[in-house]
Design an enzyme around this catalytic site. Structure first.
Site, mmCIF file in Angstrom:
data_model
loop_
_atom_site.group_PDB
_atom_site.id
_atom_site.type_symbol
_atom_site.label_atom_id
_atom_site.label_comp_id
_atom_site.label_asym_id
_atom_site.label_seq_id
_atom_site.Cartn_x
_atom_site.Cartn_y
_atom_site.Cartn_z
ATOM 1 N N LEU A 89 46.436 44.182 35.531
ATOM 2 C CA LEU A 89 45.097 44.732 36.352
ATOM 3 C C LEU A 89 45.232 43.143 37.271
ATOM 4 O O LEU A 89 44.220 42.597 35.832
ATOM 5 C CB LEU A 89 44.173 45.465 35.746
ATOM 6 C CG LEU A 89 44.026 46.788 35.453
ATOM 7 C CD1 LEU A 89 44.883 47.050 34.218
ATOM 8 C CD2 LEU A 89 42.870 47.428 35.117
ATOM 9 N N GLY A 176 41.315 41.178 33.580
ATOM 10 C CA GLY A 176 42.550 40.115 33.648
ATOM 11 C C GLY A 176 43.466 40.790 32.352
ATOM 12 O O GLY A 176 42.819 40.340 31.035
ATOM 13 N N SER A 177 43.912 42.103 32.577
ATOM 14 C CA SER A 177 44.553 42.638 31.861
ATOM 15 C C SER A 177 45.901 43.550 32.307
ATOM 16 O O SER A 177 46.000 43.582 33.665
ATOM 17 C CB SER A 177 43.571 43.270 31.003
ATOM 18 O OG SER A 177 43.013 44.199 32.293
ATOM 19 N N CYS A 178 46.382 43.970 31.178
ATOM 20 C CA CYS A 178 47.333 45.581 32.066
ATOM 21 C C CYS A 178 47.013 46.432 30.665
ATOM 22 O O CYS A 178 46.813 46.353 29.676
ATOM 23 C CB CYS A 178 48.567 45.200 31.995
ATOM 24 S SG CYS A 178 50.127 44.321 30.361
#
Length: 209
Positions: A89, A176-178
């Site tokens: 993301l 911001g990530s996954c």
């Protein structure tokens, strides 16, 4: 467009700062906090989604880009040979997370960690993360929220023994990530590396009948 409650303080603070700068300094001084207020409104948006009415469907838990699809050995919850889908993301994606399938939360695990870039292969082991295990009585899956280099908090709105419907909101990762989804081998993965997915709408796998 709905805004999740976690975004109100960010939007409010930036808006107040922009107004104060406009009144007490100059209109130009209000530009930066004004842009920040707009960004926070954009980031914390929660658009409506049309959830597939298909009991065999496993939907994406987040908006973003598929980083990898791989075979893994999972001993935490799913057990045995499994398949893992990792979704990145960016700060421009919607950051609310949704349940990939209907079921009850039978595992919840939070791990403190580092804040490495979310596109790195090792972030699932090193970064701050929150994993839930969902059991629908016939199969089990896990979904893991992983913080990125800008993320400083993983938000969960659920707890053990809560029941989720397919596509239901359950959490948020800030900035911001996954996410990682681990499913058993009786699920046919329908996405590949590089595909763009939409949380709650894109079918990333189907349960074999």
């Amino acid at each position: 467009m709905n805004i999740v409650k976690e975004g109100y303080k960010f939007i409010g603070a930036a808006t107040v700062l922009a107004a104060a700068a406009y009144v007490f300094v100059s209109p130009y001084a209000a530009i930066v906090p004004g842009v920040l207020a707009a960004f926070f409104t954009f980031f914390f948006r929660n658009p409506k989604r049309i959830i597939p009415d298909d009991d065999t469907a496993i939907v994406s838990p987040a908006d973003g880009k598929v980083m990898s699809v791989s075979d893994v050995e999972d001993d935490d919850f799913v057990k045995g040979r499994c398949k893992k889908v990792v979704i990145f993301l960016s700060v421009f994606n919607v950051h609310v997370n949704r349940s990939p399938m209907r079921g009850e939360i039978k595992l919840q695990q939070y791990t403190c960690g580092r804040f490495r870039p979310a596109y790195k292969n090792s972030v699932g082991f090193e970064n701050e993360r929150h994993m839930i295990g969902i059991d629908n009585g016939k199969m089990r899956i896990t979904v893991t929220q992983i913080a990125g280099i800008l993320a400083r908090r993983i938000v969960s709105w659920v707890t053990l023994n809560d029941t989720l419907t397919r596509g239901e909101l359950y959490g948020l990762i800030k900035f911001g990530s996954c996410t990682e989804v681990v499913v058993p081998n009786n699920v046919d993965i329908t996405v590949k590396k590089g595909d763009k997915v939409v949380g709650g709408e894109t079918i990333i796998g189907r349960i074999k009948k």
